[in-house]
Scaffold this motif. Structure first.
Motif, mmCIF file in Angstrom:
data_model
loop_
_atom_site.group_PDB
_atom_site.id
_atom_site.type_symbol
_atom_site.label_atom_id
_atom_site.label_comp_id
_atom_site.label_asym_id
_atom_site.label_seq_id
_atom_site.Cartn_x
_atom_site.Cartn_y
_atom_site.Cartn_z
ATOM 1 N N LEU A 114 0.637 -1.108 0.057
ATOM 2 C CA LEU A 114 -0.034 -0.041 0.036
ATOM 3 C C LEU A 114 0.787 1.209 0.035
ATOM 4 O O LEU A 114 1.524 1.364 0.805
ATOM 5 N N PRO A 115 0.730 2.148 -0.993
ATOM 6 C CA PRO A 115 1.592 3.343 -0.964
ATOM 7 C C PRO A 115 0.869 4.166 0.049
ATOM 8 O O PRO A 115 -0.283 4.380 0.164
ATOM 9 N N GLN A 116 1.702 4.960 0.575
ATOM 10 C CA GLN A 116 1.625 6.048 1.396
ATOM 11 C C GLN A 116 2.069 7.508 1.039
ATOM 12 O O GLN A 116 3.154 7.610 0.857
ATOM 13 N N ALA B 94 -5.217 3.689 -0.473
ATOM 14 C CA ALA B 94 -4.994 2.245 0.232
ATOM 15 C C ALA B 94 -6.395 1.664 0.206
ATOM 16 O O ALA B 94 -6.394 0.516 -0.149
ATOM 17 N N PHE B 95 -7.389 2.466 0.180
ATOM 18 C CA PHE B 95 -8.619 1.994 0.174
ATOM 19 C C PHE B 95 -8.984 1.518 -1.395
ATOM 20 O O PHE B 95 -9.501 0.492 -1.424
ATOM 21 N N VAL B 96 -8.545 2.288 -2.308
ATOM 22 C CA VAL B 96 -8.983 1.583 -3.683
ATOM 23 C C VAL B 96 -8.093 0.389 -3.887
ATOM 24 O O VAL B 96 -8.629 -0.629 -4.389
ATOM 25 N N ALA C 260 0.387 13.297 -8.054
ATOM 26 C CA ALA C 260 0.172 12.045 -6.918
ATOM 27 C C ALA C 260 -1.292 12.205 -6.385
ATOM 28 O O ALA C 260 -2.015 11.253 -6.183
ATOM 29 N N ILE C 261 -1.742 13.420 -6.232
ATOM 30 C CA ILE C 261 -3.059 13.521 -5.611
ATOM 31 C C ILE C 261 -3.797 14.736 -6.581
ATOM 32 O O ILE C 261 -3.145 15.746 -6.882
ATOM 33 N N TYR D 29 -13.989 7.092 -12.405
ATOM 34 C CA TYR D 29 -12.419 6.887 -12.166
ATOM 35 C C TYR D 29 -12.192 6.109 -10.889
ATOM 36 O O TYR D 29 -12.530 6.224 -9.710
ATOM 37 N N THR D 30 -11.466 5.059 -11.192
ATOM 38 C CA THR D 30 -11.070 4.170 -10.176
ATOM 39 C C THR D 30 -9.814 3.881 -9.733
ATOM 40 O O THR D 30 -9.330 2.936 -9.139
ATOM 41 N N GLU D 31 -8.767 4.221 -10.545
ATOM 42 C CA GLU D 31 -7.385 4.320 -10.326
ATOM 43 C C GLU D 31 -6.852 4.634 -9.203
ATOM 44 O O GLU D 31 -7.495 5.346 -8.642
ATOM 45 N N ALA D 32 -5.959 4.102 -8.709
ATOM 46 C CA ALA D 32 -5.371 4.466 -7.394
ATOM 47 C C ALA D 32 -4.468 5.584 -7.546
ATOM 48 O O ALA D 32 -4.484 6.637 -6.748
#
Lengths: 255, 124
Positions: A108-110, A157-159, B71-72, B90-93
């Motif tokens: 899990l990336p943080q 992390a959730f995804v 990243a965000i 959109y479901t990508e991490a």
């Protein structure tokens, strides 16, 4: 016969029976391991969703405070500073880096926020007046963004966990409902087939033995009857038997 | 399974799609970044009443798909409402899309795409 169920295409031999038994054992071990993994992940997942819920609410409050401090700035500077700030933004001072955390084999990336020193795009903002408010607003917003970054890592992390849990559950179900029954069916099939062969073999042996017995009996009988017959012949022939030493004259031997 | 490190190694920046106040505040915190000329790309988009929805969608796609250094992505909730379909699908991490409240629109957990997924998963 149990061959009616879904089974693998194998020859019913003892070797493949051993293979299937090993496979079943492996599938059961794998199933229990995966099940445990899925449970561990789900536990973590629930914890994360709870924390997301909390963090989202906290974010609401923090952003409100930040917006208020921005309003203070607007009041103190006495004008709109939006354009000035948008134009002077050049290099990001506030950045994030990612690191990994390992939860039962899932990375899990943080996100971790850090600020690069040295570049300050807004050195002149609020120079005339309201500099203190600008400074305070920056600090408030920096804190707010930190909260946001924290929330973002939770959400990532959730995804990822969501996806991984789906995959793991799919595997658990596949093993439980497809692989194990099929292997069991195959084992049953091989067993019944081997039993059938055993019975056949037993029957064959019995048959062979019977045949032999019968043959032997017949032979014995024949032998016995022959013996008896020859005895009878002997006894019967005895009176009429030619006495080679008798008075009958031998025929002349002609050379 | 988990995303390979290459998927997020180079992601350092935050991006914003928001109204003027939110963008100003976040830029003050120091997240603003403009890439080197000639293709000076900003990592923020100011949306006002006159901004077309197609512009927002384009910026959303740009930040989520084209750019590999973000990243965000922060997006105001009332703007996310306008492109709700995009945000929900959109479901990508990476990058993580985060809906944030704005000054004029208080935060509503019911509308959040992630929280809705949470609710759906737990059958509430």
């Amino acid at each position: 016969m149990s061959g009616a169920g879904d089974r693998e295409a194998v020859f019913p031999t003892r070797q493949s029976l051993g293979l299937m038994k090993n496979k079943l054992k492996g599938a059961e071990t794998g199933h229990s391991l995966l099940k445990r993994k899925s449970e561990a992940l789900t536990k973590r997942f629930r914890e994360i969703t709870r924390r997301i819920d909390e963090a989202k609410r906290k974010m609401g409050r923090v952003m409100q405070i930040a917006a208020f401090s921005l309003a203070e700035v607007t009041y103190a500077v006495g004008g709109d500073i939006g354009y000035q700030i948008q134009e002077s933004a050049k290099q990001a001072r506030f950045r994030v880096r990612t690191k990994q955390e390992n939860v039962s084999g899932v990375f899990l990336p943080q996100f971790e926020s850090y600020t690069t020193e040295g570049n300050n795009d807004f050195g002149l903002t609020g120079l005339g007046k309201g500099g203190q408010q600008v400074q305070r607003c920056r600090e408030t917003y920096a804190r707010a963004v930190e909260t946001l970054v924290e929330l973002a890592s939770l959400q990532t992390a959730f995804v990822i966990l969501d996806e991984v849990i789906k995959v793991v559950n799919r595997r658990v179900n596949a093993i439980e409902h497809v692989i194990i029954p099929r292997t069991e069916n195959t084992i049953k099939y091989i067993n019944s087939e081997l039993d059938e062969l055993d019975r056949e073999e037993f029957y064959r042996l019995k048959k062979v033995k019977n045949n032999k017995q019968r043959d032997n009996d017949a032979k014995e009988l024949e032998a016995a009857s022959k013996r008896r017959g020859s005895d009878k012949e002997n006894t019967a022939d005895d009176p009429g038997a030619t006495d080679i030493l008798g008075e009958q004259e031998d025929q002349d031997v002609i050379f | 399974m988990a995303a390979p490190p290459s998927a997020y190694k180079d992601r350092h920046f935050l991006a914003v799609i928001g109204d003027e106040d939110s963008v100003t505040g976040l830029l003050l915190a120091g997240i603003g970044h403009v890439t080197q000329p000639p293709d000076a790309q900003k990592n923020f988009l100011v949306v006002d009443a006159k901004t077309e929805i197609s512009t927002i969608e384009q910026a959303f796609d740009n930040f989520t798909q084209k750019r590999k250094d973000i990243a965000i992505l922060l997006i105001n909730q009332h703007i996310a409402e306008k492109i709700r379909n995009r945000v929900d699908t959109y479901t990508e991490a990476f990058p993580a899309v985060l809906e944030v409240p704005s000054k004029d629109h208080p935060y509503d957990p019911e509308k959040d795409s992630v929280l809705r997924r949470v609710r759906r998963l737990f059958g509430e």
